[in-house]
Motif scaffolding. Structure first.
Motif, short mmCIF file in Angstrom:
data_model
loop_
_atom_site.label_atom_id
_atom_site.label_comp_id
_atom_site.label_asym_id
_atom_site.label_seq_id
_atom_site.Cartn_x
_atom_site.Cartn_y
_atom_site.Cartn_z
N SER A 67 0.97 -1.38 -0.04
CA SER A 67 -0.18 0.07 0.05
C SER A 67 0.88 1.30 0.13
CB SER A 67 -0.89 0.10 1.40
OG SER A 67 -1.81 1.22 1.14
N LYS A 81 -15.67 -0.82 6.45
CA LYS A 81 -15.49 -1.16 4.94
C LYS A 81 -14.25 -0.59 4.44
CE LYS A 81 -20.35 -1.18 3.83
NZ LYS A 81 -21.45 -0.43 2.78
N LEU A 82 -13.66 -1.63 3.79
CA LEU A 82 -12.32 -1.16 3.07
C LEU A 82 -12.52 -1.34 1.72
CD1 LEU A 82 -9.96 -3.81 5.14
CD2 LEU A 82 -10.37 -1.60 5.59
N ASP A 83 -12.42 0.08 0.70
CA ASP A 83 -12.65 0.27 -0.46
C ASP A 83 -13.93 -0.36 -0.75
OD1 ASP A 83 -10.33 1.58 -0.89
OD2 ASP A 83 -9.03 -0.26 -1.56
N GLY A 84 -14.97 0.01 0.15
CA GLY A 84 -16.32 -0.52 -0.08
C GLY A 84 -16.80 -1.92 0.08
N GLN A 85 -15.86 -2.67 0.59
CA GLN A 85 -16.15 -4.05 1.02
C GLN A 85 -16.12 -4.07 2.46
OE1 GLN A 85 -14.63 -7.23 -1.62
NE2 GLN A 85 -13.25 -5.57 -2.53
N LYS A 137 -4.18 -3.64 -3.10
CA LYS A 137 -4.05 -2.28 -2.56
C LYS A 137 -5.37 -2.00 -1.84
CE LYS A 137 -2.47 0.77 -5.45
NZ LYS A 137 -2.38 1.69 -6.44
N ILE A 138 -5.26 -1.31 -0.61
CA ILE A 138 -6.45 -0.72 -0.09
C ILE A 138 -6.14 0.95 0.30
CG2 ILE A 138 -7.65 -0.79 2.29
CD1 ILE A 138 -6.89 -3.64 2.34
N ASN A 139 -7.17 1.67 -0.23
CA ASN A 139 -6.85 3.02 -0.28
C ASN A 139 -7.86 3.77 0.82
OD1 ASN A 139 -5.03 3.19 -2.45
ND2 ASN A 139 -6.60 2.95 -3.78
N ARG A 140 -8.83 3.07 1.02
CA ARG A 140 -9.97 3.82 1.87
C ARG A 140 -10.41 2.90 2.95
NH1 ARG A 140 -10.94 5.55 -3.07
NH2 ARG A 140 -12.52 4.03 -3.49
#
Length: 601
Positions: free
Chosen positions: A25, A94-98, A111-114
């Motif tokens: 990341s 939630k990590l990138d929406g999941q 990769k995890i951005n958010r």
């Protein structure tokens, strides 16, 4: 060295494969916390505790580390909410929406951005049923654990701990929680909590089994400890045993642990493990005053001299180095014997040789005494001794005067300060009473001295402190010229009135000055912190000396005032610089300064 094209190609391939198989990341994780309707303090607590919210501070870089942190955060955040009385929360991470809980650690994204943390606290719960049973007599359960009070896991834990401690205080050393039932009634917003205790049998103290690397004789340890064999078990009694042993100053480690299993006869044995401190200790001190010169002090301590936890303390001082008065000093010796009388008591020998040269008198003193001390607590002690003192003096009443005394000093100290080196609240009381019987035509009498100090903080953080001190002294019986000058009272200097020369105030006698039979000293300070380490101090000191045993209207007096700076040296106390000027009296003129370690009082 020139590299061939195949080598460069192979290197690039290896780097590409490493990047593909090792998720990274590269960008900083963007974290958002949403907790609609939650109190600000609760949100701040979650932010400070959450591994995801503090990922950058924790050095979480790879997607696998971020996923692991998110999975642990579910439990962490729910526990925080339970602690605050929320027993129907919904937590989403939630990590990138999941949703993190739906991701597998075997197939972590490259990769995890958010990261988005959403907390729905739900309503707060109150206790419906709050029961601890059975409860020992005199058990104090927390007020927070009661029907109608805010339900928290902390209150439940405190109630369980208080219930167990209540039984332990009653002699049931192996009391424990036998079980607990906690039911959340969501419709009623109630939490029912029932705690079952198992008191176990009532036990008595068995043996103290000594082990560890100690040179102290086991018999001496047993005598100092006063282990209460045969008495009903009590946590307070075992705490006293440890305190008595630590008080000797001999041990670095004192560990007293109860055995896991009681004996068949209802007694409980304890393992006592010891580790000795280094045998010897050397300390130094220094203080500088403008006209009194430099004072140097040193102490040498020998622990466990004869393997009975004794403490031999040798003290030496050299005074007036570079000052206006002649050089003088003292040598003192004290041997404390903690195993002679029993728990909380010790005997001691003390000896002193001293020469004091001041502007008003010169005196040589020798004394020898034997006494005993009773320690009532870590903050209160009293001691008494009997001994002899010899004094040869030159003062305003004449030269070559000799005094011989049989002395019976009593002393008690009660120290309720929050710090011995830089108090912000509490008080300190020192009371001394000494009957003295004159020998060889020396007069008989009584000397008393009292020193009281009080401290209060104007703010809870202790940044502004008011400190006050009162000193009272009196000699009853002999005439002023019938007492050794080191028993009489003078005023002036760092210990009484700053801004006035040391012991400059006394009673005019002919062309000289003698000490008084009574003394009153008052001091006040305002201490304010400028930074965490630097403080400013304003002070005013006042001193009175009289010829009679009690202060009267015709007494001699003087005063001084000034400003000081303190620099905190941690456990050593502050480095002190005081600048003072005379305010009243004609005993001094001009600026005086004082440098030392620790507060003035």
């Amino acid at each position: 060295m020139h590299r061939s094209r195949p080598q460069v190609f192979v290197k690039k391939c290896l780097i590409g494969i490493a990047v593909a198989i090792l998720p990274t990341s590269l960008a900083a994780l963007e974290t958002t916390l949403s907790a609609p309707g939650a109190p600000k303090a609760l949100v701040e607590r979650i932010e400070e505790t959450s591994s995801i919210a503090t990922a950058e501070d924790r050095g979480l870089d790879t997607p696998l580390e971020i996923l692991s942190a998110a999975l642990s955060d579910y439990r962490t955040i729910v526990q925080i909410l339970y602690d605050e009385g929320y027993f129907s929360p919904v937590v989403s991470i939630k990590l990138d929406g999941q949703e993190a809980a739906n991701l597998s650690s075997l197939s972590v994204p490259a990769k995890i951005n958010r990261a988005l943390i959403t907390v729905n606290t739900g309503p707060t719960f109150t206790f419906g049923t709050a029961i601890v049973e059975p409860v020992a007599p005199d058990t104090m359960l927390p007020e927070e654990f009661a029907t109608g009070k805010l339900a928290t896991t902390g209150a439940i834990q405190q109630a369980a701990s208080a219930g167990v401690q209540g039984w332990r205080n009653a002699g049931h050393a192996k009391a424990a929680v036998d079980g607990q039932r906690v039911i959340a009634r969501h419709v009623q917003k109630k939490l029912d909590a029932e705690i079952d205790l198992e008191p176990g049998p009532r036990l008595t103290f068995g043996k103290m089994i000594i082990s560890g690397d100690t040179d102290v004789r086991h018999r001496s340890i047993e005598k100092i400890a006063g282990f209460p064999t045969g008495e009903v078990y009590s946590p307070e009694k075992i705490q006293r045993v440890g305190t008595r042993l630590r008080r000797t100053g001999t041990f670095n480690v004192v560990s007293i642990e109860e055995k896991d299993t009681p004996n068949a006869d209802g007694t409980l044995d304890f393992d006592a493990t010891f580790e000795d401190l280094p045998k010897r200790r050397l300390t130094f001190g220094v203080e500088l005053a403008s006209n009194a010169g430099l004072d140097l002090t040193a102490t040498w301590t020998h622990r466990n001299v004869f393997r009975r936890a004794e403490r031999l303390r040798f003290e030496a001082a050299l005074r007036n180095i570079g000052g206006t008065e002649d050089l003088d000093g003292r040598i003192g010796l004290r041997l404390d014997q903690p195993d002679r009388l029993g728990p909380d008591d010790n005997t001691f020998w003390s000896a002193l040789l001293e020469r004091r040269n001041t502007e008003n008198y010169n005196v040589s003193v020798a004394s020898l005494a034997y006494g005993a001390r009773r320690t009532f607590s870590d903050r209160l002690y009293a001691e008494a001794s009997i001994g002899f003192q010899w004094s040869d003096a030159d003062d305003a009443y004449g030269d070559g005067r000799k005094f011989r005394y049989f002395i019976i000093p009593f002393r008690s100290e009660w120290d309720q300060r929050d710090s011995k080196v830089s108090a912000t609240r509490g008080y300190f009381l020192d009371a001394q009473v000494m009957p003295f019987v004159g020998l060889s035509r020396t007069e008989t009498g009584l000397r008393m001295f009292f020193d009281g100090r009080g401290y209060t903080s104007l703010r809870t953080n202790g940044r502004i402190v008011l400190a006050g001190r009162a000193q009272l002294g009196s000699i009853i019986g002999p005439s002023p010229d019938g007492v050794t000058p080191d028993f009489l009272f003078f005023s002036g200097g760092a210990g009484t009135v700053r801004g006035q020369p040391f012991e400059s105030l006394g009673i005019p006698v002919g062309g000289g000055v003698a000490g008084g039979k009574s003394f009153l000293g008052l001091s006040g300070e305002v201490r304010g912190k400028i930074t965490d380490t630097i403080s400013l101090v304003g002070f005013y000191d006042y001193g009175v000396v009289d010829t009679s045993s009690f202060i009267g209207s015709g007494a001699e007096y003087h005063s001084g005032a000034g400003l000081g700076v303190r620099y905190d040296l941690g456990g050593f106390g502050p480095l002190r610089l005081d600048l003072a000027l005379p305010v009243q009296g004609d005993t001094g003129d001009g600026l005086q300064f004082y440098i030392g370690i620790g507060q003035a009082f």
